[in-house]
Each structure stands twice: as structure tokens, then as C-alpha cells.
Design a protein around this motif. Structure first.
Motif, short mmCIF file in Angstrom:
data_model
loop_
_atom_site.label_atom_id
_atom_site.label_comp_id
_atom_site.label_asym_id
_atom_site.label_seq_id
_atom_site.Cartn_x
_atom_site.Cartn_y
_atom_site.Cartn_z
N VAL A 207 0.94 -1.28 0.08
CA VAL A 207 -0.10 0.17 0.01
C VAL A 207 0.81 1.35 0.01
N VAL A 208 0.45 2.30 -0.80
CA VAL A 208 1.04 3.56 -0.58
C VAL A 208 0.19 4.52 -0.14
N THR A 209 0.44 5.61 0.81
CA THR A 209 -0.45 6.19 1.28
C THR A 209 -0.52 7.67 0.39
N GLN A 210 -1.78 8.35 0.78
CA GLN A 210 -2.22 9.62 0.55
C GLN A 210 -1.04 10.36 1.49
N MET A 211 -0.73 11.71 0.81
CA MET A 211 0.19 12.39 1.68
C MET A 211 -0.49 12.68 3.08
N PHE A 212 0.33 12.92 3.92
CA PHE A 212 -0.13 13.50 5.55
C PHE A 212 0.97 14.40 5.74
N PHE A 213 0.73 15.25 6.74
CA PHE A 213 1.57 16.01 7.48
C PHE A 213 1.81 15.83 8.98
N ASP A 214 1.02 14.87 9.46
CA ASP A 214 1.07 14.46 10.90
C ASP A 214 1.25 13.08 10.86
N ASN A 215 2.40 12.97 11.49
CA ASN A 215 2.81 11.35 11.35
C ASN A 215 2.21 10.32 12.42
N GLN A 216 1.42 11.00 13.45
CA GLN A 216 0.56 10.36 14.01
C GLN A 216 -0.63 9.61 13.26
N LYS A 217 -0.90 10.36 12.26
CA LYS A 217 -2.11 9.67 11.35
C LYS A 217 -1.70 8.50 10.59
N TYR A 218 -0.33 8.58 10.30
CA TYR A 218 0.26 7.49 9.57
C TYR A 218 0.32 6.35 10.67
N PHE A 219 1.07 6.68 11.86
CA PHE A 219 1.18 5.55 12.96
C PHE A 219 -0.28 4.80 13.06
N ASP A 220 -1.23 5.61 13.51
CA ASP A 220 -2.63 5.14 13.73
C ASP A 220 -3.11 4.22 12.65
N PHE A 221 -3.04 4.80 11.43
CA PHE A 221 -3.45 4.02 10.16
C PHE A 221 -2.78 2.75 10.14
N VAL A 222 -1.28 2.67 10.34
CA VAL A 222 -0.72 1.33 10.22
C VAL A 222 -1.23 0.63 11.37
N GLU A 223 -1.31 0.93 12.41
CA GLU A 223 -2.15 0.25 13.53
C GLU A 223 -3.55 -0.48 13.32
N ASN A 224 -4.18 0.43 12.83
CA ASN A 224 -5.53 0.22 12.35
C ASN A 224 -5.76 -0.94 11.31
#
Ligand code: FAD
Length: 317
Positions: A207-224
Motif C-alpha cells: 500500500v502507498v499512502t496519500q500524503m499526510f503532514f502529521d505522522n501520528q495519522k500514519y502511525f494510527d493508520f498502520v496500527e488500524n
């Protein structure tokens, strides 16, 4: 080499970036200039976007407007091959549902296979600029998963014409898109994640993610994702802020947040040059934290600009 093999073999995060084909009428040298600025950082592969056709209204001599269909950035397949063979680097052309019938898609996949291109990023595509909703081409695909299934079939030697015998199977490695802040059209995060899982279960390799500027959003996404059984690599996609207007434009176009700290920094900027510098610094900070987190790869959206990605890469790779 396939992207998934690169990711599995990597001992440290890979550097990759995405390029846009030149607009119709421009030559390829500007694209080569961009690659020239980034090639020394040893990209594992280069993505090339696909742009569907748009409706434009042109004034006729009698003053009336005439609707015309134009593709403003053609050439993804040819550009992918040109880059692959000029630089000896793997390429990942994007393949989209929008504007294509299954037959046209199959023919493009056959061309890519003959060109020795083994990696694809499979997407639905956005609605054309003046349309609110995505409408598939008659005889085309509605969702990225439907296009993915066509590719999985081809990888098993199943072409649209079932009477073809002793067919040769392709061997495409396929990535799909994921949205740490939810896809703009999805009713909620849970449903969106479920659709992502369906793409992975159907055969997506990563999976490649959409851009984000807050890493916490990515960390939560990976966990989910992990919690619902999505086990494949999840590559963070990043775009540095480049102009003052990004602070309003990006949330509107991509339905993403600009964190408070970043918007405060941008508020202090007087010129686009100031914003450009803030964008680089923020992206370097983001990248370093993502590396610490243990991401498999860092993927940068150039959107036609390579100088800022070069500055970021100098600090990270
Ligand atoms: P899908 O996975 O089909 O999802 C679209 C929406 O439908 C989501 O809301 C999803 O939750 C929902 N959905 C999915 N499956 C179902 C189902 N079975 N039933 C009901 N709802 C469903 N666009 C381009 O035009 N060209 C590009 O080159 C390009 N490159 C991109 C690269 C990346 C890394 C990313 C993140 C996006 C890119 N895009 C590109 C934009 C992308 O095409 C859009 O975000 C598009 O709106 C959705 O594409 P998708 O592949 O995620 O769609």
C-alpha cells in the motif's frame, strides 16, 4: 526487480519518488532534469502518474462553446519505458480505471509487459475536474479492486477473451492506495479500511499512502490496518509544502489536515520562498521520525518540483 522484492530485501528505508508526465506540447527534458537531481540518492524505483482525459470548452468562431475531450498529460507508458531504459531504474506506472474500458486496459498491460515493466500502482482515479462523482467508462471498472482483479487474472494467464488458448501469464507486482485520513468519499474510516483490506485480500502486494503532514495519522493508520489483518508493507507518501496557498488548497483537494504547528510556521511566512523552506524543514523532520518508526520506504510526490525533494533526500539518504 519487483517492488515487493525490493521492500523485502531492504536493510534500510528505500528512497522513491513520483513524477508527472509532461503536459502535452512539452518535451521530456524537464522530466529528465528532475530525475537528474534525484538519481544520486539511488531511488529504488520511480512512479509515473496517469492522468485521465478532461472535458474542456473551446470557443468556436461563431462564439458558441464546443465541448472537447483532451488528455493533458499523455504518455505514461512510453515515459515509464524511457526512464527505465535510460537510467536502468525500475519504474511503477500508475494504471487507473477512469476513462478506460477493460479492453483498453488489457492492451496497455500487454504493452507494459512487452516493455519489461513488472510493477504497477493500481488506482480508481479521481472524477474529471468538472464532475463531482466518479463515473466509470462504459465497459470499464468502477473501483480500483475491479482493475486489480483484472491484473490478477492476467497474472494467471486469463485474458478477457476466454477463447485464447495457451496464453502467457504476466507477472505484475501491484501496489494500491491507502488513506491515513480516510478517502474523501468514504463514509467513515472503518468502511474505507475494509475496502483497503479487500484490495489486499484480492492480491495487492503493498500500500502507498496519500500524503499526510502529521505522522501520528500514519502511525494510527498502520496500527488500524494491522488490527484488521492488513499485513503488507504500508509506504508513507509525502509531499512538502511548496507555496503559501498549499495551506488552504491541500486540505480542500485531498481532505487532509495541516497540523497546527505547521500552519503556525506557514502563517509567519511572507513569501512562497519562505513557505518552500518551511516545507523542506517539516518534511525532513517528518522523514526522520518515520525512519525511526521503521518504515519500509519513503515515497515523495514531486508534483513537477525536484529541488525540494533533493534537499530532503540530502538530509535522509
Ligand atoms: P478505490 O480503492 O476504488 O476507492 C475509492 C472509494 O470507493 C473509497 O472511498 C473507497 O472506500 C470506496 N470503495 C472501494 N471499494 C468499494 C466497494 N467495493 N464498494 C463501495 N465503495 C468502495 N489519481 C489519478 O488519476 N492518477 C494517478 O496517477 C494517481 N496516483 C495516486 C497515487 C497515490 C499514492 C494516491 C494515494 C492517489 C493517487 N491518485 C491518482 C488519486 C486516486 O485516484 C484517488 O484518490 C481516487 O479518488 C481513489 O482511488 P483509489 O484507487 O483509492 O480508489
Amino acid at each position: 526487480m519487483k517492488v515487493i522484492e525490493r521492500l523485502n530485501q531492504a536493510e534500510k528505508p528505500l528512497f522513491t519518488f513520483e513524477l508527472l508526465p509532461p503536459p502535452k506540447g512539452a518535451d521530456i527534458t524537464k522530466l529528465y532534469d528532475s530525475i537528474g537531481k534525484l538519481i544520486e540518492f539511488n531511488p529504488a524505483y520511480v512512479n509515473i502518474t496517469y492522468h485521465q482525459q478532461e472535458e474542456v470548452f473551446k470557443k468556436r468562431p461563431d462564439g458558441l462553446l464546443e465541448k472537447q475531450i483532451v488528455r493533458k498529460r499523455p504518455g505514461t507508458v512510453a515515459i515509464s519505458a524511457a526512464i527505465k531504459y535510460k537510467y536502468g531504474v525500475d519504474v511503477v506506472p500508475h494504471i487507473i480505471c477512469g476513462g478506460f474500458t477493460k479492453e483498453e486496459t488489457e492492451n496497455a498491460l500487454i504493452d507494459l509487459n512487452f516493455l519489461g515493466i513488472k510493477n504497477l500502482l493500481v488506482l480508481r482515479g479521481d472524477p474529471p475536474k468538472n464532475q463531482r462523482y466518479f463515473t466509470p467508462e462504459t465497459g470499464g471498472h468502477q473501483y480500483a479492486i475491479d482493475l486489480l482483479k483484472q491484473i490478477v487474472n492476467l497474472n494467471e494467464g486469463r485474458y478477457l477473451d476466454e477463447t485464447i488458448q495457451n496464453s502467457s501469464a504476466t507477472d505484475f507486482c501491484v501496489g494500491v492506495a491507502g488513506y491515513p485520513e480516510k478517502h474523501i468519499e468514504a463514509p467513515n474510516m472503518k468502511t474505507d479500511l475494509q475496502h483497503l483490506k479487500e484490495k489486499v485480500d484480492a492480491g495487492a502486494d503493498y500500500v502507498v499512502t496519500q500524503m499526510f503532514f502529521d505522522n501520528q495519522k500514519y502511525f494510527d493508520f498502520v496500527e488500524n490496518c494491522r488490527n484488521i489483518g492488513i499485513e503488507v508493507p504500508i509506504i508513507p507518501g509525502m509531499k512538502p509544502i511548496t507555496t503559501l496557498s498549499d495551506v488552504k488548497l491541500l486540505p480542500k483537494v485531498f481532505s487532509i489536515d495541516i497540523p497546527e504547528d505547521l500552519s503556525c510556521e506557514l502563517d509567519k511566512c511572507k513569501t512562497n520562498e519562505d513557505a518552500w523552506q518551511v516545507g523542506i524543514e517539516w518534511s525532513v523532520k517528518q522523514s526522520k521520525q518515520l525512519v525511526e518508526f521503521g518504515v519500509p520506504s519513503l515515497h515523495y510526490y514531486t508534483i513537477g518540483r525536484a529541488d525540494n525533494i533533493r534537499e530532503i533526500a540530502k538530509n535522509i539518504f
